[in-house]
Design a protein around this motif. Structure first.
Motif, PDB file in Angstrom:
ATOM      1  N   GLY A  87       0.794  -1.223   0.000  1.00 40.36           N
ATOM      2  CA  GLY A  87       0.000   0.000   0.000  1.00 40.36           C
ATOM      3  C   GLY A  87       0.823   1.267   0.000  1.00 40.36           C
ATOM      4  N   SER A  88       2.130   1.148   0.195  1.00 37.07           N
ATOM      5  CA  SER A  88       2.928   2.368   0.239  1.00 37.07           C
ATOM      6  C   SER A  88       3.243   2.831  -1.184  1.00 37.07           C
ATOM      7  CB  SER A  88       4.212   2.131   1.022  1.00 37.07           C
ATOM      8  OG  SER A  88       4.996   1.183   0.355  1.00 37.07           O
ATOM      9  N   PRO A  89       3.379   4.128  -1.366  1.00 36.45           N
ATOM     10  CA  PRO A  89       3.668   4.639  -2.692  1.00 36.45           C
ATOM     11  C   PRO A  89       5.151   4.520  -3.025  1.00 36.45           C
ATOM     12  CG  PRO A  89       3.389   6.467  -1.160  1.00 36.45           C
ATOM     13  CD  PRO A  89       3.209   5.205  -0.375  1.00 36.45           C
ATOM     14  N   ALA A  90       5.464   4.348  -4.271  1.00 39.56           N
ATOM     15  CA  ALA A  90       6.854   4.342  -4.720  1.00 39.56           C
ATOM     16  C   ALA A  90       6.915   5.095  -6.033  1.00 39.56           C
ATOM     17  CB  ALA A  90       7.355   2.912  -4.900  1.00 39.56           C
ATOM     18  N   LEU A  91       7.981   5.818  -6.224  1.00 42.22           N
ATOM     19  CA  LEU A  91       8.116   6.586  -7.450  1.00 42.22           C
ATOM     20  C   LEU A  91       8.609   5.703  -8.570  1.00 42.22           C
ATOM     21  CD1 LEU A  91       9.721   9.564  -5.671  1.00 42.22           C
ATOM     22  CD2 LEU A  91       7.721   9.784  -7.151  1.00 42.22           C
ATOM     23  N   MET A  92       8.069   5.932  -9.753  1.00 43.71           N
ATOM     24  CA  MET A  92       8.600   5.226 -10.908  1.00 43.71           C
ATOM     25  C   MET A  92       9.636   6.118 -11.583  1.00 43.71           C
ATOM     26  SD  MET A  92       6.876   3.230 -14.069  1.00 43.71           S
ATOM     27  CE  MET A  92       6.852   1.670 -13.212  1.00 43.71           C
ATOM     28  N   LEU A  93      10.809   5.559 -11.783  1.00 42.51           N
ATOM     29  CA  LEU A  93      11.917   6.348 -12.299  1.00 42.51           C
ATOM     30  C   LEU A  93      11.766   6.607 -13.795  1.00 42.51           C
ATOM     31  CD1 LEU A  93      14.812   4.433 -10.527  1.00 42.51           C
ATOM     32  CD2 LEU A  93      13.866   6.656  -9.878  1.00 42.51           C
ATOM     33  N   ASP A  94      12.171   7.776 -14.207  1.00 41.04           N
ATOM     34  CA  ASP A  94      12.234   8.109 -15.623  1.00 41.04           C
ATOM     35  C   ASP A  94      13.629   7.736 -16.101  1.00 41.04           C
ATOM     36  OD1 ASP A  94      12.432   9.222 -18.110  1.00 41.04           O
ATOM     37  OD2 ASP A  94      11.654  11.174 -17.540  1.00 41.04           O
ATOM     38  N   VAL A  95      13.750   6.517 -16.572  1.00 38.85           N
ATOM     39  CA  VAL A  95      15.079   5.995 -16.901  1.00 38.85           C
ATOM     40  C   VAL A  95      15.742   6.829 -17.989  1.00 38.85           C
ATOM     41  CG1 VAL A  95      16.335   3.984 -17.636  1.00 38.85           C
ATOM     42  CG2 VAL A  95      14.325   3.714 -16.224  1.00 38.85           C
ATOM     43  N   ALA A  96      14.959   7.198 -18.990  1.00 39.16           N
ATOM     44  CA  ALA A  96      15.529   8.005 -20.068  1.00 39.16           C
ATOM     45  C   ALA A  96      15.980   9.350 -19.528  1.00 39.16           C
ATOM     46  CB  ALA A  96      14.495   8.198 -21.176  1.00 39.16           C
ATOM     47  N   GLY A  97      15.168   9.910 -18.627  1.00 44.19           N
ATOM     48  CA  GLY A  97      15.513  11.205 -18.046  1.00 44.19           C
ATOM     49  C   GLY A  97      16.807  11.130 -17.253  1.00 44.19           C
ATOM     50  N   ILE A  98      16.966  10.042 -16.513  1.00 36.31           N
ATOM     51  CA  ILE A  98      18.182   9.877 -15.714  1.00 36.31           C
ATOM     52  C   ILE A  98      19.395   9.782 -16.631  1.00 36.31           C
ATOM     53  CG2 ILE A  98      19.401   8.267 -14.200  1.00 36.31           C
ATOM     54  CD1 ILE A  98      16.694   7.697 -12.876  1.00 36.31           C
ATOM     55  N   GLY A  99      19.247   9.000 -17.686  1.00 39.42           N
ATOM     56  CA  GLY A  99      20.346   8.874 -18.632  1.00 39.42           C
ATOM     57  C   GLY A  99      20.679  10.213 -19.263  1.00 39.42           C
ATOM     58  N   ARG A 100      19.646  10.955 -19.570  1.00 37.93           N
ATOM     59  CA  ARG A 100      19.841  12.240 -20.218  1.00 37.93           C
ATOM     60  C   ARG A 100      20.506  13.227 -19.266  1.00 37.93           C
ATOM     61  NH1 ARG A 100      14.415  13.328 -21.672  1.00 37.93           N
ATOM     62  NH2 ARG A 100      14.460  11.502 -23.023  1.00 37.93           N
ATOM     63  N   GLN A 101      20.035  13.255 -18.034  1.00 39.91           N
ATOM     64  CA  GLN A 101      20.598  14.199 -17.074  1.00 39.91           C
ATOM     65  C   GLN A 101      22.053  13.899 -16.782  1.00 39.91           C
ATOM     66  OE1 GLN A 101      18.483  14.820 -13.483  1.00 39.91           O
ATOM     67  NE2 GLN A 101      16.784  15.824 -14.506  1.00 39.91           N
ATOM     68  N   SER A 102      22.401  12.626 -16.883  1.00 43.42           N
ATOM     69  CA  SER A 102      23.777  12.264 -16.600  1.00 43.42           C
ATOM     70  C   SER A 102      24.635  12.388 -17.848  1.00 43.42           C
ATOM     71  CB  SER A 102      23.837  10.842 -16.067  1.00 43.42           C
ATOM     72  OG  SER A 102      22.877  10.673 -15.072  1.00 43.42           O
ATOM     73  N   GLY A 103      24.044  12.885 -18.908  1.00 46.10           N
ATOM     74  CA  GLY A 103      24.821  13.124 -20.119  1.00 46.10           C
ATOM     75  C   GLY A 103      25.077  11.863 -20.923  1.00 46.10           C
ATOM     76  N   LEU A 104      24.376  10.765 -20.576  1.00 49.45           N
ATOM     77  CA  LEU A 104      24.610   9.530 -21.314  1.00 49.45           C
ATOM     78  C   LEU A 104      23.789   9.500 -22.590  1.00 49.45           C
ATOM     79  CD1 LEU A 104      24.570   6.941 -18.433  1.00 49.45           C
ATOM     80  CD2 LEU A 104      26.500   8.058 -19.532  1.00 49.45           C
ATOM     81  N   LEU A 105      22.825  10.388 -22.649  1.00 49.85           N
ATOM     82  CA  LEU A 105      21.899  10.346 -23.779  1.00 49.85           C
ATOM     83  C   LEU A 105      21.601  11.783 -24.117  1.00 49.85           C
ATOM     84  CD1 LEU A 105      20.007   8.187 -25.165  1.00 49.85           C
ATOM     85  CD2 LEU A 105      18.278   8.990 -23.613  1.00 49.85           C
ATOM     86  N   SER A 106      21.786  12.144 -25.340  1.00 49.64           N
ATOM     87  CA  SER A 106      21.493  13.529 -25.704  1.00 49.64           C
ATOM     88  C   SER A 106      19.999  13.681 -25.900  1.00 49.64           C
ATOM     89  CB  SER A 106      22.244  13.899 -26.966  1.00 49.64           C
ATOM     90  OG  SER A 106      21.683  13.215 -28.055  1.00 49.64           O
ATOM     91  N   GLU A 107      19.548  14.895 -25.835  1.00 48.22           N
ATOM     92  CA  GLU A 107      18.116  15.159 -26.007  1.00 48.22           C
ATOM     93  C   GLU A 107      17.597  14.534 -27.292  1.00 48.22           C
ATOM     94  OE1 GLU A 107      15.861  16.856 -24.233  1.00 48.22           O
ATOM     95  OE2 GLU A 107      17.231  17.245 -22.581  1.00 48.22           O
TER      96      GLU A 107
END
Lengths: 781, 144
Positions: A521-541
């Motif tokens: 019943g507890s909430p958990a966030l779903m990660l934006d995997v593409a966003g994480i990759g992008r923010q870390s510079g692994l993936l360009s826009e």
């Protein structure tokens, strides 16, 4: 079929109801373009549905009305009272017919022709319709509404009712969990526990049913177009193969319903306009059968649906010219459009590049409707097209309520989930995979190379519990095919979760797409995997956006490319494999059946003597011998094995000739690939190739040597290596010059890029083998 | 037309919130934090099967953090997303006496951003808070 008819009737009634007001307003002000568009779409939709259900009369009426209005839209016709009357009469008639279909009666032919004639604007000759206009028998039938509902087997519920029901069940589960804790603290009590367990089971079942009520695999929706595509293709005299790749994407029922019509329009357009006729395709060097692909994939917080065809594509220049001609934009504006914007012009009302109007589509209606409907549900539509190569319509629809196969991971004290579709594998960290830092970025080594590694605790700025070497590495495959590792403390669970949208301030971080509720019943966030990759510079826009579809493409191609083989232990101790296609069966023969004539062995099978290969020179000592019976049109032979026979899939990309034998990789074990019959000739047999067709290939090119050559040989060609001999077929790269003086009956161009239209791309293996087969057939003649 | 407002206490002050926007008042259960989210977002919590984004009202008003003192939260829905606005206490629901008046005082930035105006009620004068602006928080405001 009955339920589809019921759907059709319901839908038509709904549309008629909605149209009522528009009609009245239009009658008052016939020049109103927006209203005209609405009415036009109604006829278009009805016509489309009729084609599907084989209701020729309705179809003819709708078609005629659409025709008349198309004339008005394009300015060829002016609106007068008579046309308005005629259109209204047709709307009424459609209503009557729909009622008749629902009650299972027939509306007599009556005055359809008169209505159609009225629409066409011709003078109506009263004499011609002097016959009884409305047969008396028609009246009882057309008072249909009284009988409506009898044939309905479905119940329509407002979705918010279903929503409330569903959240009620979720709440019950939470209470159940609470109750479980309390019961546990009470100590053992058999009676309560038994009742409680029953309650749990019932609740779990109910929840499963409820989930099903709301969710539908998108594949259901996709499959519903198959019939339509087939019928349409038959109507148009085209060969169309529809391919469906929907993964495990499930969508909210409501969303599915909202997508049904827009997708129908797109698919219909693809078949009708996108795909060329058989002759045109042949002339363009394409396989005769056109492809329409429907695919769905969850990317981030959207479901991306792509409908693509390999047809003629949209002629953007013509589209722009038309838009200018219709005053939609000025020449200056047009010159500043990006190709993507130019393609989007196809969604402007009244614009089409189809040169002839067919009865299916092509009046520029459809795409504007489609775009409107998609935008209304908060989605986006994009058109990607390359002239001559095909067209893809890409829809991004929001994931408001959808079930996503997910992986739940733990970092420090917190739990997160991520879409499983991104995860290629899970690797335990440690010295074995840890590599040097490169430019300050942690990397890990896997068999297929070096990948950057992000630690989720650092990405999120929280404290993890595990040291780097104890972390679990989730290998994330990005849309562009690049892979990175996401290091987490532990994998908690893997299962289907319902993703709900989360506050905009939270998605704005670019790290999350939504929130899920875990089983406790507890909430958990779903990660934006593409966003994480992008923010870390692994993936360009750009990468994240543009290549979204190509991955599905590649995955598909690879699956298709794997060659099923039968692998076995050969009697010389090596492992060999033969294409499964060539294997007729695996048989067990007694020693007595095997014989020698000179040094050549043979075996008696099914009353026939066939050559036996793969034996050492002596008769085997085993009482029974496992043999593979290999056959094709030309020959039948047997190959002796030492057992361990099994089916495997071989990636042809691993095939190499370098050692003089044809070797391929199965797993990490090399096997020798045997070639028989049309798969080439085995050394022991006479080479049939010399009097067959000949072919010259590009030389000094590893791809041609390792890949193309086997394909060409498989197609029955003998490869000629010198540059002077006359050959039946010459395969060359489109950037190479024709080979000097030598002549070739036919030439097949392989394209590396977009240099020429007639060339087949290297990657397009299916196209290549199809073209080869076509060439062989021609050579044989 | 007078409106009824809910009087809540945040950082020692009373604030008024339009009562019809508040669906319920809940006792905050477990709050799951959201790493890297703006500071005034305390995390996520669950109300029955609905996920709520928890807003720390003191931080949203750019006041000093109040420790872990928030136990109560007001539930509201904005743009389809559920929020739980954590506050110190709920005092009452009262009718406003008249319309909110323009602010004549020079307020701290957080108050200035979130307040609609001064409101006279039967229990005294207080600031009427716009929930949307409160939820948007300081960072969003700067970005806009």
């Amino acid at each position: 079929m009955d339920e589809f008819i019921a759907e059709f009737v319901n839908e038509s009634r709904e549309m008629l109801d909605a149209l009522e007001r528009e009609l009245v307003a239009w009658e008052r002000e016939p020049g109103d373009q927006a209203r005209l568009d609405v009415i036009f779409r109604f006829f278009h939709t009805v016509k489309g549905n009729c084609g599907f259900f084989d209701l020729p009369r309705l179809e003819a009426l709708a078609h005629a009305a659409e025709d008349a209005l198309a004339g008005v839209r394009s300015g060829k016709r002016t609106i007068d009272a008579r046309l308005v009357d005629a259109v209204l009469a047709v709307v009424d008639r459609i209503g009557e017919m729909v009622d008749a279909i629902d009650s299972g009666t027939e509306v007599s032919q009556g005055n359809d022709d008169q209505l159609i004639a009225a629409l066409s604007g011709k003078e109506i000759e009263p004499v011609a319709v002097a016959a009884p206009v409305a047969a008396p028998s028609e009246d009882p039938a057309s008072s249909g509404p009284a009988r409506q509902g009898e044939s309905l087997r479905t119940v329509r519920l407002p979705t918010n009712l279903v929503d409330r029901f569903m959240s009620g069940i979720s709440d019950m589960i939470l209470v159940r969990n609470e109750l479980q804790r309390q019961i546990a603290s009470l100590g053992h009590h058999a009676g309560i526990e038994a009742s409680f367990n029953r309650l749990s089971t019932i609740l779990a079942d109910t929840q499963a049913i409820m989930t099903r009520v709301r969710m539908q695999p998108i594949s259901n929706l996709f499959s519903s177009y198959q019939r339509m595509v087939r019928d349409l293709a038959a109507d148009l005299g085209k060969q169309v193969a529809i391919e469906i790749e929907s993964g495990e994407v499930e969508l909210d029922r409501e969303m599915i319903e909202l997508l049904r019509d827009p997708l129908l329009h797109i698919v219909r357009n693809a078949v009708d306009h996108g795909l060329e006729t058989l002759d045109e395709r042949r002339a363009a060097g394409k396989p005769g059968t056109g492809q329409v692909r429907l695919s769905a994939r969850q990317t981030g917080n959207v479901i991306r649906i792509a409908i693509s065809d390999d047809g003629r594509g949209i002629d953007l220049d013509r589209l722009v010219e038309k838009a200018i001609a219709r005053g939609l934009l000025t020449r200056e504006q047009a010159s500043q459009l990006t190709p993507a914007q130019r393609a989007m012009l196809v969604c402007e009302p009244g614009l089409t590049t189809a040169s002839e109007v067919t009865k299916i589509s092509g009046r520029g209606v459809g795409m504007d409707v489609v775009r409107d409907s998609i935008e209304r549900i908060g989605g986006k539509l994009r058109v990607d097209t390359t002239a001559g190569m095909g067209c893809a319509v890409i829809l991004d629809v929001p994931l408001t309520l959808s079930i996503v196969p997910s992986l739940t991971v733990q970092v420090g004290e917190q739990t997160f989930s991520l879409p499983r579709s991104y995860v290629s594998e899970i690797v335990t960290g440690g010295d074995g995979v840890e590599a040097e830092r490169i430019g300050g970025v942690r990397h890990i080594t896997l068999r297929d190379g070096l990948h950057p590694c992000l630690s989720l605790d650092q990405v999120l700025g929280i404290a993890g519990h595990k040291a780097p070497l104890q972390q679990v590495l989730v290998m994330v495959k990005m849309i562009d095919g690049s892979v990175f590792a996401l290091a987490v403390d532990a994998i908690v669970d893997s299962g289907d979760l319902v993703v709900r949208p989360v506050a905009p301030a939270i998605t704005a971080t670019g790290l999350y797409v939504g929130v899920v509720q875990l089983s406790d019943g507890s909430p958990a966030l779903m990660l934006d995997v593409a966003g994480i990759g992008r923010q870390s510079g692994l993936l360009s826009e750009g990468q994240g956006r543009l290549r979204l579809d190509s991955e599905a493409e590649t995955r598909f191609d690879q699956a298709e490319l794997l060659v099923p083989v039968v692998a076995f232990a050969a009697r010389d101790g090596s492992r060999k494999a033969v294409a499964m296609e060539a294997v007729e069966r695996i048989a067990e023969v007694g020693q007595a059946a095997v014989g020698f004539a000179g040094s050549a062995a043979h075996v008696v099978l099914d009353g026939e003597i066939i050559p036996l290969l793969g034996l050492e020179d002596t008769l085997p000592e085993d009482a029974l011998l496992d043999i593979l019976v290999i056959s094709d049109d030309a020959c039948r032979l047997a190959y002796a094995t030492a057992g361990d026979v099994g089916a495997e899939d071989l990636d042809p990309a691993t095939i190499t000739f370098q050692s003089g034998h044809r070797l391929g990789l199965l797993g990490d074990q090399p096997v020798e690939l045997l070639e028989f019959g049309r798969f080439g000739a085995i050394d022991d047999l006479p080479v049939p190739g010399t009097d067959g067709p000949t072919c010259r290939l590009p030389q000094d090119d590893p791809w041609a040597r390792d890949f193309l050559r086997p394909m060409v040989e498989a197609a029955g060609y003998a490869v000629i290596e010198d540059n002077r001999t006359h050959v039946d077929l010459e395969v060359r790269f489109d950037h190479d010059a024709p080979a000097g003086a030598a002549r070739a009956e036919q030439v097949l161009l392989i394209g590396d890029g977009h240099t020429s239209d007639s060339a087949i791309a290297r990657e397009d293996l299916a196209g290549l083998s199809q073209a080869l087969r076509a060439m062989t057939a021609r050579s044989a003649r | 037309m007078t409106q009824s407002v809910l009087v809540a206490r945040v950082a020692g002050e009373r604030i008024a919130i339009p009562a019809q926007l508040v669906q319920s008042v809940i006792r905050l259960g477990e709050v799951v934090s959201v790493p890297r989210a703006p500071g005034h977002i305390a995390g996520l919590t669950t109300l029955r099967s609905q996920s709520l984004t928890v807003i720390d009202s003191a931080l949203a008003l750019e006041l000093e953090p109040q420790g872990d003192g928030h136990e109560l939260a007001l539930v509201t829905t904005i743009d389809g997303c559920g929020y739980a606005i954590a506050i110190d206490a709920v005092e009452n629901v009262v009718d406003a006496m008249g319309e909110p008046e323009a602010l004549s005082l020079k307020l701290a930035p957080g108050w200035k951003r979130c307040a609609v105006g001064k409101l006279e009620t039967s229990v005294g004068v207080m600031l009427l808070i716009d929930l949307e602006r409160l939820i948007a928080g300081p960072e969003q405001q700067k970005a806009a």
